[in-house]
Enzyme design. Structure first.
Site, mmCIF file in Angstrom:
data_model
loop_
_atom_site.group_PDB
_atom_site.id
_atom_site.type_symbol
_atom_site.label_atom_id
_atom_site.label_comp_id
_atom_site.label_asym_id
_atom_site.label_seq_id
_atom_site.Cartn_x
_atom_site.Cartn_y
_atom_site.Cartn_z
ATOM 1 C CE1 TYR A 1 2.070 5.775 -4.181
ATOM 2 C CE2 TYR A 1 0.730 3.924 -4.595
ATOM 3 C CZ TYR A 1 2.083 4.541 -4.330
ATOM 4 O OH TYR A 1 3.056 3.739 -4.566
ATOM 5 N N GLY A 2 -3.723 9.319 -3.765
ATOM 6 C CA GLY A 2 -5.061 9.639 -4.341
ATOM 7 C C GLY A 2 -4.939 10.789 -5.089
ATOM 8 C CB CYS B 1 -3.205 0.178 -2.640
ATOM 9 S SG CYS B 1 -3.452 1.969 -3.124
ATOM 10 C CG ASN B 2 -9.983 0.235 -3.017
ATOM 11 O OD1 ASN B 2 -10.680 -0.443 -3.325
ATOM 12 N ND2 ASN B 2 -9.569 0.207 -1.477
ATOM 13 C CB THR B 3 -5.481 5.018 -4.916
ATOM 14 O OG1 THR B 3 -6.469 5.109 -4.153
ATOM 15 C CG2 THR B 3 -5.020 6.222 -5.728
ATOM 16 C CG ASP C 1 -1.885 1.215 1.330
ATOM 17 O OD1 ASP C 1 -2.380 1.524 0.205
ATOM 18 O OD2 ASP C 1 -2.051 1.635 2.387
ATOM 19 C CB SER C 2 -0.084 4.805 -0.599
ATOM 20 O OG SER C 2 -1.102 4.757 0.109
ATOM 21 C CB CYS D 1 -9.580 4.328 0.762
ATOM 22 S SG CYS D 1 -7.849 5.013 1.542
ATOM 23 C CB THR D 2 -6.621 -0.417 2.192
ATOM 24 O OG1 THR D 2 -5.529 0.303 1.564
ATOM 25 C CG2 THR D 2 -7.162 -1.275 1.003
ATOM 26 C CG HIS D 3 -5.076 4.801 4.561
ATOM 27 N ND1 HIS D 3 -4.535 4.462 3.200
ATOM 28 C CD2 HIS D 3 -3.903 5.014 5.291
ATOM 29 C CE1 HIS D 3 -3.097 4.587 3.452
ATOM 30 N NE2 HIS D 3 -2.927 5.129 4.565
HETATM 31 N N1 DGL Z 1 -4.903 3.319 0.796
HETATM 32 C C1 DGL Z 1 -4.920 3.472 -0.284
HETATM 33 C C2 DGL Z 1 -6.303 3.204 -1.263
HETATM 34 O O1 DGL Z 1 -6.836 2.096 -0.965
HETATM 35 C C3 DGL Z 1 -4.955 5.172 -0.583
HETATM 36 C C4 DGL Z 1 -4.131 5.915 0.103
HETATM 37 C C5 DGL Z 1 -3.725 6.965 -0.815
HETATM 38 O O2 DGL Z 1 -4.187 7.848 -1.297
HETATM 39 O O3 DGL Z 1 -2.179 7.003 -0.813
HETATM 40 O O4 DGL Z 1 -6.845 3.451 -2.174
#
Ligand code: DGL
Length: 265
Positions: free
Chosen positions: A41-42, A73-75, A9-10, A184-186
């Protein structure tokens, strides 16, 4: 198959997926990779992200001798899965917003999508909505600041509830909304705070268990657990090392970054 399953993930968001994988595959050895130098990343441009994600992941797969890569990470997944699968010979498992489960769970055909600004506007996400939720009203909220809140929470810092309330407001104006996709996994790391912000009960749906089930299907021979589970980051961060230690990754190493594009130029 000998190396660990590498979870990427990021930032710390992939740890919500680590928890689900450990629940489904308690014997599997895991490694963790985060591109904290380039978090979040978003808000980054797509073409730059594809190159960056491929470089970081390929370097860490080589360093860890990983037997599979989980893009937690979805992004990253909604953008770079194709590139990663072209460049790597190990299985690559992605994470995409749980649109289909949400469309099945909602009783009012109205649900929310809470994700980064990149995931909310991606064609991949649009296709998921067309394919599985065309009959639903989907209220999309881009909430990049919640990524920062989750990073803060895991480091033991205060979460800004006012900021969270502001981000979530568009959901509460739709009286019939009963379900929200955590795209988003966060965000599952903020579940308690999300519940506290909600003026009425809603079902929060994340992708953790679905990814873990997919990993279990794809992995043919489980890498044995035991020994130290390593983690890699693209920038040194002692507070991050402590967080990863709490999740069972005892040693945080710096990914050799010489070949990685570290700027947006
Ligand atoms: N955890 C990342 C996701 O699932 C996003 C975090 C980011 O924007 O870096 O999209």
């Amino acid at each position: 198959m000998s190396g660990p399953i590498l979870v990427f993930d990021s930032g710390v968001g992939g740890l919500s997926v680590v928890v689900a994988i450990r629940r489904h595959l308690p014997e599997a050895a895991l490694a963790y990779l985060c591109d904290n130098a380039m978090l979040p990343y978003g808000t980054k441009p797509d073409a730059w992200l594809v190159a960056r994600i491929a470089d970081v992941c390929c370097a860490a797969v080589a360093a860890s001798n990983a037997s599979a890569l989980v893009i937690a990470c979805n992004t990253a997944s909604t953008l770079a899965l194709r590139e990663l699968r072209m460049r790597l010979s190990i299985p690559v498992i992605g994470t995409v917003p749980a649109i289909k489960p949400a469309a099945m769970a909602t009783r009012s055909d109205t649900f929310g999508l809470l994700a980064t600004s990149a995931t909310v506007r991606r064609p991949y996400t649009e296709r998921l909505i067309q394919d599985f939720a065309a009959h639903c009203r989907v209220i999309r909220v881009a909430a990049d600041s919640l990524v920062t809140q989750a990073e803060r929470k895991l480091r033991g810092l205060a979460v800004d509830r006012g900021e969270m309330n502001r981000e979530l407001t568009p959901f509460w104006t739709a009286a019939e909304l009963d379900t929200v996709v955590l795209g988003c996994t966060h965000f599952p790391l903020l579940r308690d705070e999300l519940n506290a912000c909600a003026p009425r009960p809603v079902t929060w749906i994340d992708s953790g268990d679905a990814i873990a089930r997919r990993v279990a299907q794809v992995i043919t021979g489980i890498a044995p657990a035991g020994g130290v589970e390593f983690a890699w980051s693209s920038a040194p961060d002692p507070a991050l090392a402590k967080v990863l230690e709490a999740y069972g990754f005892a040693s945080l190493q710096s990914l050799r970054a010489s070949s990685l594009p570290l700027s947006l130029d």
